[in-house]
Scaffold this motif. Structure first.
Motif, short mmCIF file in Angstrom:
data_model
loop_
_atom_site.label_atom_id
_atom_site.label_comp_id
_atom_site.label_asym_id
_atom_site.label_seq_id
_atom_site.Cartn_x
_atom_site.Cartn_y
_atom_site.Cartn_z
N UNK A 1 15.55 -31.09 17.72
CA UNK A 1 14.66 -32.35 16.93
C UNK A 1 14.77 -31.06 15.65
N UNK A 2 15.10 -31.69 14.55
CA UNK A 2 15.33 -30.91 13.11
C UNK A 2 14.98 -31.89 12.21
N UNK A 3 15.05 -31.69 11.20
CA UNK A 3 14.13 -32.89 9.65
C UNK A 3 14.60 -31.98 8.75
N UNK B 1 11.13 -29.19 1.08
CA UNK B 1 9.91 -28.20 1.13
C UNK B 1 11.08 -26.41 0.98
N UNK C 1 7.47 -24.62 10.20
CA UNK C 1 7.21 -25.31 11.30
C UNK C 1 8.09 -26.12 11.20
N UNK C 2 8.72 -26.78 10.77
CA UNK C 2 9.61 -27.64 10.48
C UNK C 2 10.71 -26.92 11.25
N UNK D 1 13.24 -33.07 4.47
CA UNK D 1 11.95 -33.88 4.05
C UNK D 1 11.96 -34.90 3.24
N UNK E 1 10.87 -24.36 13.53
CA UNK E 1 10.42 -23.84 14.52
C UNK E 1 9.69 -22.70 14.13
N UNK E 2 9.06 -22.59 13.56
CA UNK E 2 8.79 -21.15 13.18
C UNK E 2 6.76 -21.81 13.81
N UNK E 3 5.98 -20.69 14.94
CA UNK E 3 5.08 -20.98 14.52
C UNK E 3 4.14 -20.50 13.85
N UNK F 1 5.22 -29.28 16.08
CA UNK F 1 6.24 -28.99 14.45
C UNK F 1 7.44 -28.19 15.13
N UNK F 2 6.57 -26.81 15.50
CA UNK F 2 7.72 -25.87 15.84
C UNK F 2 8.64 -25.90 17.41
N UNK G 1 5.89 -22.45 2.28
CA UNK G 1 6.16 -23.50 2.90
C UNK G 1 4.98 -23.67 4.09
N UNK H 1 11.56 -28.41 17.24
CA UNK H 1 12.36 -27.74 17.04
C UNK H 1 13.26 -27.23 17.63
N UNK H 2 12.40 -26.19 18.57
CA UNK H 2 13.18 -25.99 19.52
C UNK H 2 13.85 -26.45 20.43
N UNK I 1 4.87 -33.58 13.45
CA UNK I 1 4.22 -33.39 11.99
C UNK I 1 2.40 -33.85 12.18
#
Lengths: 244, 290, 333
Positions: A81-83, A89, C204-205, A85, C207-209, A73-74, C199, A77-78, A53
């Motif tokens: 690593x996932x998070x 969100x 993006x968090x 908030x 994994x979406x570009x 971030x995307x 959101x 994640x691939x 981020x």
């Protein structure tokens, strides 16, 4: 064994404010690490740097051997690593099921497969039955659960939980702690929990890292950390530490 | 080279008037984040106001500024309380939709009242001064536009002080930052929105009253100004009143320099090309806070 | 939408223009053509606006791209409009992707003004570019069709049959668009678009570009606009820059979407079915007679729009239709 996540000398500034200074830490596969510190210690900033981020001004962050310091971030994640908030969100105008399907689509292009995976995770996280509800209409505890389910749907190897328990009632907190334990036990993920409530982190974590004013001031097993003078001082103020 | 410098000077003069056109939008859109598709139609009303004032009362169109401002302040408040207050409950897109309706309504009401003919304001102070130029270092500065620009600048600075330095301005900014927090400290957001709409409408109408001295008034005159005003506010950066002024000057200069080299059709295209260029280098606008 | 209502709507859409045509009211068939055209643009705009939640004020640029590409191919290579349709849609998608990629780093209102910027830059280019004949416009070659098959292949329909034929052409294209967009809506793309709308950072968090999917969303919108533009060019038989770049090609679909209900596939259709006939009706009644040219029809039109916006800011589909339907059915039993 090489660490899953290696943060090496990470520094992040906002103008004149140093949010993270030279932070170094590592997380091994299958480990639960607690990241604690007073408000404004830079915990969320560190999460943001790890998850892409924000980008660190100095230092390196590696995940499973790959340099992710400057990735978006995307992409991170691939890589696994996932998070969640601190301020949830969830996708408010989408249903609970659709929220989790969005996560599942990171690993499949097929709608039917994404739906099956999402349902399984809703069962796992105790949200079964809420599928058609709009995320905006959930309680805070369920929203946080939903975020965890959505993050798990991306099939991460490391899960970053940013205050997944703050603002919850004692009963809800206990349920959330139980969920984190089950994620660890049944899915075998490495988990990093940010929390400033000591009572939650200590029994949960294998290892605890303490941040204060953006710097790492201590690291170790929970029972050592609670006796660490620097930590006590950071939490209770200088007077208490000096007066001892 | 002199040609370009001359164009820059002309552009700066025009830019001052643009600043006044855009600042009303800087309040409604930039500060309060509400969309008004009919911004230029409020300007058109200001132009017709000045024209009607000077032709029926035979007074200088510049004297129309206070009554036009007063009436349009009321009109702006009315638009908010009757229309936008309700629309605010829905999606942001509903605001676009509602103000497109307002656009049709105002523009065609003007057609109905005044027909689509071009109306010129005659006999005013500024038109009598036309052709008089000040000469400075080989450049000539048209006096009427200079007076108009100075007038615009004074009004602009007054507004700047109102928003940045007074308690009322603070309340306005607080409402735009966080409506609920503002309510907690005793600000009534709906009243703030109403006043913001009143101010926005009054300012752009005054800009119209000034512009009526230079351009013909007709019902369709507004839309190009709407588009330009949006570009100026975005270029200057959201919520930055001073940024709006500098962006307006820049837009004036870009327009008049473009015309030196290219057909006039391209002058707005170059304004928007600079918006894209600057936007890609600085996504938060020239002076935006975020 | 329940299957019954859908079937009824399809039946009406198919059958309605025939009695009008037979009775000689081909003007109303043309109105129906415009309704479907704008409904098509509305569902197209809904992808970037309603699903992906991005303010796009300049999709009309791609309407123009479609119209011009197909017209150029017809004028210079005598190509069939159907091939022109493929080429026009393809060109619009490529141009849209190239133009939209850089501006996706702008967010919210800044993105919106960037789409306006592209439109503002396109206008003088359209008016001065010699390849497309500048403001003199491109005229499609006139030649009578040799038979019914040639008429369909080259979209040349004689005399009074033209209005009806073009109505069915746009209806077919619209149906294809609806089917394709329904597939998009239920696929990964649809989920990702709505995630970005709700959101962007959250999206993006997981994994979406977001930039990539915004470009895809806008390119889908561009494809629909281009397809409609191609049909429009062959219907109007000429392409003028100020006509195909007219702001109404952006605002009408947007308005139809908001009136119907933003974000749902059927919202824009409901909106177009209501708005276009109202505006035509106003024009035909209030716009004629002693008050012609005084804009009274548009004053009333503006008032209607403001009333709808003030009373139903979330669109007419937000009314409790389902409950009403149930009550209606219940009463009958």
């Amino acid at each position: 064994m090489t660490a899953l996540l290696e943060v090496d000398g990470c520094t992040k500034r906002f103008g004149g404010l140093v949010a993270n200074h030279d932070v170094t830490l590592a997380i091994e596969p299958g480990e639960i690490v607690g990241l604690i510190g007073p408000n404004g210690a830079g915990k969320t900033t560190l999460f943001n740097c790890i998850s892409g981020r924000l980008h660190a001004d100095e230092g390196r962050i590696r995940f499973a051997g790959a340099d992710i310091t400057r990735l978006g971030a995307d992409r991170i994640c691939h890589l696994g690593v996932a998070r969640t908030w601190q301020i949830v969100r969830a996708f408010g105008r989408m249903t609970v099921l659709d929220n989790v399907m969005c996560g599942a689509f990171g690993r499949t292009n097929r709608t039917s497969e994404a739906r099956v995976r999402a349902r399984r995770l809703l069962d796992f996280t105790g949200l079964a039955g809420h599928e058609p509800v709009l995320a905006a209409n959930l309680t805070l505890a369920d929203k946080k659960r939903l975020e965890i389910a959505r993050a798990l749907a991306t099939q991460p190897r490391l899960l970053l939980l940013d205050e997944a328990m703050s603002g919850l009632t004692p009963l809800e907190t206990a349920a959330a702690v139980d969920l984190v334990r089950r994620i660890h036990a049944e899915l075998g993920l490495a988990i990093c929990v940010v929390e400033h409530v000591m009572e939650v982190v200590m029994p949960l974590s294998h290892r605890v890292v303490v941040l204060d004013h953006g710097e790492k001031i201590a690291e170790g097993e929970p029972r050592d950390i609670v006796r660490n003078e620097l930590v006590i001082r950071a939490y209770l103020g200088d007077r208490y530490g000096a007066g001892r | 080279m002199t040609l370009v410098l001359q164009a820059v000077v002309n552009g700066l003069e025009m830019g001052l008037v643009y600043a006044l056109v855009a600042v009303g939008l800087a309040i409604i859109w930039g500060l309060m984040e509400m969309i008004n598709f009919a911004h230029g139609e409020l300007l058109m009303l200001g132009m017709f106001g000045a024209w009607w004032f000077s032709t029926t009362l035979h007074l200088d169109p510049l004297l129309a500024i206070p009554p036009v401002a007063l009436v349009m302040f009321g009109v702006g408040r009315l638009i908010y309380t009757l229309l936008m207050r309700r629309v605010q409950r829905g999606e942001t897109f509903a605001q676009i939709f509602a103000t497109i309706g307002l656009f049709f309504f105002l523009q065609n009401s003007a057609v109905a009242a005044f027909t689509s003919d071009y109306r010129f304001v005659e006999g005013g102070l500024l038109s009598r001064l036309s052709g008089i130029n000040l000469h400075l270092a080989g450049l000539s500065v048209g006096l009427p536009l200079l007076i108009a620009g100075a007038l615009a600048l004074v009004l602009f600075l007054a507004l700047y002080l109102l928003v940045e330095r007074t308690e009322f301005g603070l309340a306005l900014q607080a409402t735009s930052e966080d409506r609920e927090a503002a309510m907690l400290v005793g600000i009534r957001p709906q009243r703030m929105f109403a006043v913001a709409w009143g101010l926005g409408a009054a300012l752009v109408a005054v800009a119209g009253a000034i512009l009526a001295n230079f351009f013909a008034a007709y019902p369709q005159v507004g839309f190009p100004f709407t588009v330009l005003a949006y570009a100026i506010v975005a270029l200057g950066g959201f919520g930055s009143i001073l940024g709006t002024l500098l962006a307006a000057l820049l837009v004036g200069v870009v327009q008049s320099v473009t015309v030196v080299y290219l057909p006039p059709a391209f002058k707005d295209a170059f304004v928007f090309a600079s918006y894209l260029l600057i936007g890609l280098l600085r996504p938060q606008g020239l002076f935006g806070k975020f | 939408m329940p299957a019954l209502a859908l079937a009824a709507a399809a039946l009406i859409a198919l059958a309605l223009p025939i009695p009008l045509q037979v009775a000689g009211y081909s003007y109303f068939v043309t109105v129906a053509f415009l309704v479907i055209l704008n409904a098509m643009l509305g569902v197209g705009w809904n992808v970037i606006g309603g699903w992906a939640g991005q303010f796009d004020f300049g999709p009309n640029v791609f309407f123009a791209v479609g119209a011009y590409v197909a017209a150029l191919l017809a004028v210079h290579l005598a190509l069939s409009p159907w091939l022109g349709l493929v080429a026009g849609v393809g060109a619009a998608v490529v141009i849209c992707a190239v133009l939209t990629w850089p501006i996706t780093q702008l967010r919210g209102h800044y993105f919106a003004i960037a789409t306006v910027a592209i439109w503002m830059i396109a206008q003088p280019i359209g008016a001065t570019w010699e390849l497309i004949n500048g403001s003199r416009g491109l005229f499609l070659p006139l030649r009578p069709a040799t038979g019914p098959l040639d008429a369909v292949v080259s979209l040349r329909f004689p005399g009074r049959s033209k209005a009806l034929a073009f109505y069915y052409v746009i209806l077919v294209l619209f149906a294809v668009t609806l089917v394709l967009l329904r597939m998009v809506d239920r696929s990964k793309l649809g989920f990702y678009f709505r995630a970005i709308r709700d959101d962007q950072e959250g999206a993006e968090g997981i994994g979406i570009d977001s930039r990539l999917y915004k470009v895809i969303a806008r390119s889908i919108t561009a494809a629909v606009f281009a397809a409609a533009g191609v049909v429009y060019a062959f219907w109007a038989l000429a392409v003028f820059p100020e006509q195909v770049l007219d702001l109404n090609w952006s605002t009408f679909p947007m308005m139809a979407t908001v009136v119907g209900g933003i974000g749902s596939l059927w919202g824009p259709v409901v909106g177009a079915v209501l708005l276009i006939p109202i505006s035509q009706l106003m024009g035909a009644t209030l716009g004629a007679g002693p008050l012609a040219g005084r804009g009274i029809d548009l004053v009333v039109y503006g008032v209607i729009i403001m009333l709808v916006a003030a009373l139903r800011p979330n669109g007419l589909l937000s009314l409790p239709w389902r409950a009403w339907g149930r009550r209606l059915v219940g009463r009958r039993r």
